[in-house]
Design an enzyme around this catalytic site. Structure first.
Site, short mmCIF file in Angstrom:
data_model
loop_
_atom_site.label_atom_id
_atom_site.label_comp_id
_atom_site.label_asym_id
_atom_site.label_seq_id
_atom_site.Cartn_x
_atom_site.Cartn_y
_atom_site.Cartn_z
N ASP A 55 8.42 73.85 -56.49
CA ASP A 55 8.17 75.11 -55.82
C ASP A 55 6.77 75.56 -55.61
O ASP A 55 5.89 75.11 -56.56
CB ASP A 55 8.57 76.39 -56.26
CG ASP A 55 8.38 77.73 -55.09
OD1 ASP A 55 8.54 77.30 -53.97
OD2 ASP A 55 8.11 78.74 -55.68
N ASP A 80 4.58 78.39 -53.77
CA ASP A 80 4.10 79.83 -54.00
C ASP A 80 4.78 80.50 -55.15
O ASP A 80 6.23 80.45 -55.20
CB ASP A 80 4.54 80.49 -52.61
CG ASP A 80 3.84 79.86 -51.35
OD1 ASP A 80 2.98 79.04 -51.69
OD2 ASP A 80 3.83 80.59 -50.20
#
Length: 355
Positions: A9, A11
Site C-alpha cells: 500500500d 498512503d
C-alpha cells in the site's frame, strides 16, 4: 520457478497519510514512513519483487485532480528510485467506493496477472498495508497479509520478519540397530538436548552445536549392549542428513570454513559444503576409549557425517591428551561449520549454479 512478491500500500504505509483529508496532493504533505527505505532495500536483497497497489479516491476528478496528485507522487518515486528501490508496477484504483468498480482494494482486478498459475509463490508473497482492506486483499489473493503500524509492526520489524531465516530439518532414522530422532535449527542457538546413551559422545555433539552456533536435539536408542558402533555411525548419518536438508538450496551461505588452533592441541579443519562428500582425516590416539566412546569411532563419525551432509571435510589434530584431541576435532569442526552455514547474502556460492 514462481516469484515471491510484496504488494505494498502507499498512503499510510510507504508515506504518511494526512489525517485531515487523506490526500497527498501537495509537496508539503509528502513524508516517508520511518525506516521504509532500508526495509525495502533489505527486502529487495532477499529477492522480493515489489508492487505498489493503492486506492486513490476520485483521482482525476475535481475532488482530486491529477495535476495535484502527480507532483508529490513523482517526487516520492524519484526518492525511492534514487535509493535503489524499484517497483515492478504501480497499480492505482482511481474510483470511489460507490462506483462499485472491480479494481478497488480489496477486490483483485488490479492483481489478476499475478494470480495466474506459476507467476507468484503464494507461500512466500505478502500484502503489506495499514488498513483492514489490505488484509482482505491478501485473503482474496490467497496470500498472507501484514498490517503495518508505525508504533507496532513497523518497517524494521517487517523486514526482519520476512528476511530472517529459520532453517530447520527433522530426520527420523530407524534400523534394526538404532532408532534416531534429529532436529536441527541452524538459525537458533542454545538449548540443545542430546541423549545418545554414550555420555562422552553427547558431550562431543554438544561441542558441535555450541561452537557451530546452532541448536540441535538428538534422541537415540541403540544397541549399546553390543558396542557403540551403530549408535555413533547412525547418529552421524542422521545429523548429516538433517544439516543438509536444513541448508535448503544453500543460497547465501558462506559455504567454506577453516580454523586452525584449538586448546593445547593443534587442530585443523577445512570444510566445503560442496555437494561432493569426501573426508581427509589424521589423528592418533593412545587409548581405545575416551570415557565410553571408542576412539576409532571418531573418524567413522566424521566420515559418515561428511557423506550424509555431502561436504568435503579435512580434519587433523596433534596433541598429548586423548580427551583433548577428540574434543579439539569436534570443537574445530563446529567453529568451521559456523562459518560455512552463515548466511552472507542471497546468491548461490557456486559458479555452476548448483551445490
Amino acid at each position: 520457478m514462481s516469484q515471491k512478491f510484496l504488494f505494498i500500500d502507499r498512503d499510510g504505509t510507504i508515506i504518511a497519510e494526512p489525517p485531515t483529508d487523506y490526500q497527498v496532493d501537495r509537496l508539503d504533505k509528502l513524508a516517508l514512513e520511518p525506516d521504509v527505505i532500508p526495509a525495502l532495500l533489505a527486502l529487495q536483497k532477499a529477492d522480493y519483487k515489489l508492487v505498489m497497489i493503492t486506492n486513490q479516491d476520485g483521482l482525476g476528478t475535481s475532488s482530486f485532480p491529477q495535476e495535484t496528485f502527480d507532483p508529490p507522487h513523482n517526487l516520492m518515486m524519484q526518492i525511492l528510485t534514487s535509493q535503489g528501490i524499484n517497483f515492478e508496477q504501480i497499480l492505482i484504483c482511481p474510483h470511489l467506493p460507490e462506483d462499485n468498480c472491480t479494481c478497488r482494494k480489496p477486490k483483485t482486478a488490479l492483481v489478476e496477472s499475478y494470480l495466474a498459475d506459476g507467476v507468484m509463490n503464494s507461500a512466500t508473497s505478502y500484502v503489506i498495508g495499514d488498513r483492514e482492506t489490505d488484509l482482505q486483499l491478501a485473503e482474496n489473493m490467497g496470500i498472507s497479509g501484514l498490517r503495518y503500524q508505525r508504533d507496532g509492526l513497523n518497517w524494521t520489524q517487517i523486514a526482519k520478519q520476512l528476511t530472517q531465516r529459520d532453517r530447520h530439518a527433522y530426520v527420523n532414522r530407524v534400523t534394526k540397530e538404532t532408532a534416531i530422532d534429529v532436529n536441527v535449527w541452524l538459525d537458533r542457538e542454545g538449548g540443545s538436548k542430546i541423549k545418545t546413551g554414550v555420555g562422552f559422545f553427547d558431550h562431543m555433539l554438544d561441542q558441535i552445536a555450541t561452537h557451530g552456533g546452532f541448536r540441535m536435539d538428538i534422541q537415540v536408542s541403540g544397541d549399546l549392549y553390543i558396542d557403540d558402533h551403530h549408535t555413533v555411525e547412525d547418529t552421524a548419518l542422521a545429523l548429516g542428513e538433517a544439516i543438509n536438508i536444513a541448508l535448503g538450496d544453500k543460497r547465501g551461505i558462506g559455504r567454506f570454513g577453516f580454523v586452525l588452533p584449538m586448546d593445547e592441541c593443534l587442530a585443523r579443519c577445512a570444510l566445503d559444503i560442496s555437494g561432493r562428500p569426501h573426508l581427509e582425516y589424521k589423528a592418533e590416539f593412545n587409548y581405545q576409549r575416551v570415557g565410553d566412546l571408542s576412539t576409532e569411532m571418531v573418524e567413522h563419525f566424521f566420515r559418515s557425517l561428511s557423506y550424509a551432509m555431502a561436504c568435503t571435510l579435512h580434519l587433523k589434530t596433534k596433541g598429548r591428551n586423548d580427551h583433548h584431541r577428540v574434543e579439539s576435532l569436534f570443537k574445530v569442526f563446529g567453529r568451521t561449520l559456523r562459518q560455512a552455514i552463515r548466511v552472507e547474502g542471497n546468491t548461490l556460492p557456486s559458479s555452476k549454479g548448483v551445490l
